[in-house]
Design a protein around this motif. Structure first.
Motif, mmCIF file in Angstrom:
data_model
loop_
_atom_site.group_PDB
_atom_site.id
_atom_site.type_symbol
_atom_site.label_atom_id
_atom_site.label_comp_id
_atom_site.label_asym_id
_atom_site.label_seq_id
_atom_site.Cartn_x
_atom_site.Cartn_y
_atom_site.Cartn_z
ATOM 1 N N ARG A 253 0.835 -1.197 0.000
ATOM 2 C CA ARG A 253 0.000 0.000 0.000
ATOM 3 C C ARG A 253 0.868 1.244 0.000
ATOM 4 N NH1 ARG A 253 -2.670 -0.466 6.090
ATOM 5 N NH2 ARG A 253 -0.785 0.086 7.277
ATOM 6 N N GLN A 254 0.281 2.307 -0.508
ATOM 7 C CA GLN A 254 0.985 3.582 -0.561
ATOM 8 C C GLN A 254 0.019 4.700 -0.251
ATOM 9 O OE1 GLN A 254 3.081 4.349 -4.231
ATOM 10 N NE2 GLN A 254 4.433 5.823 -3.232
ATOM 11 N N ALA A 255 0.293 5.411 0.824
ATOM 12 C CA ALA A 255 -0.490 6.574 1.202
ATOM 13 C C ALA A 255 0.139 7.817 0.575
ATOM 14 C CB ALA A 255 -0.530 6.710 2.720
ATOM 15 N N PRO A 256 -0.627 8.880 0.385
ATOM 16 C CA PRO A 256 -0.088 10.097 -0.209
ATOM 17 C C PRO A 256 1.128 10.617 0.551
ATOM 18 C CG PRO A 256 -2.461 10.221 -0.118
ATOM 19 C CD PRO A 256 -2.076 8.989 0.649
ATOM 20 N N GLY A 257 2.198 10.905 -0.173
ATOM 21 C CA GLY A 257 3.408 11.437 0.437
ATOM 22 C C GLY A 257 4.271 10.419 1.153
ATOM 23 N N LYS A 258 3.874 9.145 1.067
ATOM 24 C CA LYS A 258 4.649 8.099 1.749
ATOM 25 C C LYS A 258 5.147 7.070 0.752
ATOM 26 C CE LYS A 258 2.395 8.481 6.246
ATOM 27 N NZ LYS A 258 1.752 7.732 7.358
ATOM 28 N N GLN A 259 6.139 6.297 1.192
ATOM 29 C CA GLN A 259 6.655 5.223 0.343
ATOM 30 C C GLN A 259 5.704 4.030 0.352
ATOM 31 O OE1 GLN A 259 10.654 4.349 1.741
ATOM 32 N NE2 GLN A 259 11.513 5.777 0.257
ATOM 33 N N ARG A 260 5.780 3.257 -0.723
ATOM 34 C CA ARG A 260 5.001 2.020 -0.779
ATOM 35 C C ARG A 260 5.542 1.061 0.282
ATOM 36 N NH1 ARG A 260 3.556 -0.411 -6.617
ATOM 37 N NH2 ARG A 260 2.953 1.787 -6.770
ATOM 38 N N GLU A 261 4.634 0.400 0.992
ATOM 39 C CA GLU A 261 5.043 -0.501 2.062
ATOM 40 C C GLU A 261 4.322 -1.839 1.950
ATOM 41 O OE1 GLU A 261 3.951 1.232 5.829
ATOM 42 O OE2 GLU A 261 1.811 0.997 5.463
ATOM 43 N N LEU A 262 5.011 -2.854 2.466
ATOM 44 C CA LEU A 262 4.443 -4.193 2.471
ATOM 45 C C LEU A 262 3.258 -4.268 3.434
ATOM 46 C CD1 LEU A 262 4.564 -7.309 1.953
ATOM 47 C CD2 LEU A 262 6.079 -7.402 3.951
ATOM 48 N N VAL A 263 2.196 -4.913 2.991
ATOM 49 C CA VAL A 263 1.083 -5.241 3.872
ATOM 50 C C VAL A 263 1.159 -6.714 4.262
ATOM 51 C CG1 VAL A 263 -1.420 -5.383 4.094
ATOM 52 C CG2 VAL A 263 -0.372 -3.463 2.851
ATOM 53 N N ALA A 264 1.246 -7.587 3.260
ATOM 54 C CA ALA A 264 1.300 -9.021 3.519
ATOM 55 C C ALA A 264 1.805 -9.755 2.288
ATOM 56 C CB ALA A 264 -0.081 -9.557 3.911
ATOM 57 N N HIS A 265 2.441 -10.908 2.534
ATOM 58 C CA HIS A 265 2.879 -11.808 1.475
ATOM 59 C C HIS A 265 2.248 -13.169 1.692
ATOM 60 C CE1 HIS A 265 6.970 -9.694 0.488
ATOM 61 N NE2 HIS A 265 5.980 -9.216 -0.264
ATOM 62 N N ILE A 266 2.106 -13.930 0.605
ATOM 63 C CA ILE A 266 1.688 -15.326 0.705
ATOM 64 C C ILE A 266 2.462 -16.119 -0.333
ATOM 65 C CG2 ILE A 266 -0.325 -14.949 -0.815
ATOM 66 C CD1 ILE A 266 -1.771 -17.094 0.934
ATOM 67 N N ALA B 159 -5.108 4.247 1.872
ATOM 68 C CA ALA B 159 -3.991 4.167 0.919
ATOM 69 C C ALA B 159 -4.495 3.545 -0.377
ATOM 70 C CB ALA B 159 -2.850 3.317 1.476
ATOM 71 N N ALA B 160 -3.653 3.611 -1.391
ATOM 72 C CA ALA B 160 -3.859 2.796 -2.581
ATOM 73 C C ALA B 160 -3.206 1.447 -2.324
ATOM 74 C CB ALA B 160 -3.244 3.454 -3.803
ATOM 75 N N TYR B 161 -3.944 0.388 -2.566
ATOM 76 C CA TYR B 161 -3.451 -0.966 -2.317
ATOM 77 C C TYR B 161 -3.115 -1.633 -3.654
ATOM 78 C CZ TYR B 161 -4.639 -0.744 2.618
ATOM 79 O OH TYR B 161 -4.674 -0.408 3.951
ATOM 80 N N TYR B 162 -1.925 -2.223 -3.691
ATOM 81 C CA TYR B 162 -1.406 -2.811 -4.924
ATOM 82 C C TYR B 162 -1.154 -4.309 -4.760
ATOM 83 C CZ TYR B 162 -0.476 2.003 -6.275
ATOM 84 O OH TYR B 162 -0.603 3.341 -6.589
ATOM 85 N N CYS B 163 -1.548 -5.034 -5.766
ATOM 86 C CA CYS B 163 -1.274 -6.461 -5.857
ATOM 87 C C CYS B 163 0.124 -6.652 -6.436
ATOM 88 C CB CYS B 163 -2.334 -7.096 -6.749
ATOM 89 S SG CYS B 163 -2.116 -8.834 -7.133
ATOM 90 N N TRP B 164 0.849 -7.623 -5.912
ATOM 91 C CA TRP B 164 2.233 -7.899 -6.343
ATOM 92 C C TRP B 164 2.385 -9.374 -6.614
ATOM 93 C CZ3 TRP B 164 6.007 -10.741 -3.498
ATOM 94 C CH2 TRP B 164 7.327 -10.610 -3.948
ATOM 95 N N TRP C 130 3.110 -5.681 -10.993
ATOM 96 C CA TRP C 130 2.224 -4.919 -10.106
ATOM 97 C C TRP C 130 0.880 -4.695 -10.773
ATOM 98 C CZ3 TRP C 130 3.822 -3.602 -5.235
ATOM 99 C CH2 TRP C 130 5.199 -3.673 -4.970
ATOM 100 N N GLY C 131 -0.147 -4.656 -9.945
ATOM 101 C CA GLY C 131 -1.443 -4.237 -10.431
ATOM 102 C C GLY C 131 -1.531 -2.724 -10.466
ATOM 103 N N GLN C 132 -2.685 -2.227 -10.911
ATOM 104 C CA GLN C 132 -2.847 -0.782 -11.063
ATOM 105 C C GLN C 132 -3.254 -0.101 -9.764
ATOM 106 O OE1 GLN C 132 -5.154 -2.950 -11.731
ATOM 107 N NE2 GLN C 132 -7.027 -2.079 -10.881
ATOM 108 N N GLY C 133 -3.650 -0.877 -8.782
ATOM 109 C CA GLY C 133 -4.008 -0.337 -7.480
ATOM 110 C C GLY C 133 -5.495 -0.131 -7.313
ATOM 111 N N THR C 134 -5.937 -0.236 -6.068
ATOM 112 C CA THR C 134 -7.319 0.054 -5.723
ATOM 113 C C THR C 134 -7.308 0.904 -4.446
ATOM 114 O OG1 THR C 134 -9.519 -0.901 -5.325
ATOM 115 C CG2 THR C 134 -7.649 -2.087 -4.385
ATOM 116 N N GLN C 135 -8.123 1.939 -4.424
ATOM 117 C CA GLN C 135 -8.098 2.893 -3.317
ATOM 118 C C GLN C 135 -8.958 2.409 -2.163
ATOM 119 O OE1 GLN C 135 -6.256 5.700 -2.984
ATOM 120 N NE2 GLN C 135 -7.103 6.006 -0.916
#
Length: 115
Positions: free
Chosen positions: A38-51, A91-96, A105-110
């Motif tokens: 996920r990536q919030a405005p003004g912040k770096q993209r960060e890991l949420v979870a892996h599987i 945040a915008a959430y991205y699939c990896w 990467w996916g295009q993201g979903t808010q």
């Protein structure tokens, strides 16, 4: 070429729930490691979870106990169940997708959580 399409984002009140989905095509889904970032405005993209392909999981400390990542290899789909949402989850959430040394990467979903 791998295509990833996220869905399920939206606006929810604090304490609510959402389920994100990521549909993968053009790949051998079952052997890939997948994840959500996920990536919030003004912040770096960060890991949420892996599987992993064997469904081993790991989570960011900030979401442990609230979010659950899962996958359905028969449907080429990965999920993120998000419960007890907080405004800081906005945040915008991205699939990896990662396999054989390549990542996509996916295009993201808010996701927006109101207080």
């Amino acid at each position: 070429q791998v295509q990833l399409v996220e869905s399920g984002g939206g606006l929810v009140q604090a304490g609510g729930s959402l389920r994100l989905s990521c549909l993968a095509s053009g790949s051998i889904f079952s052997i890939a490691t997948m994840g959500w970032y996920r990536q919030a405005p003004g912040k770096q993209r960060e890991l949420v979870a892996h599987i992993t392909r064997s469904s081993s999981t790991n989570y960011a400390d900030s979401v442990k106990g609230r979010f659950t990542i899962s996958r359905d290899n028969a449907k080429n789909t990965m999920y993120l169940q998000m419960n007890s949402l907080k405004p800081e989850d906005t945040a915008a959430y991205y699939c990896w997708y990662f396999s054989s040394g390549s990542q996509y990467w996916g295009q993201g979903t808010q996701v927006t959580v109101s207080s």
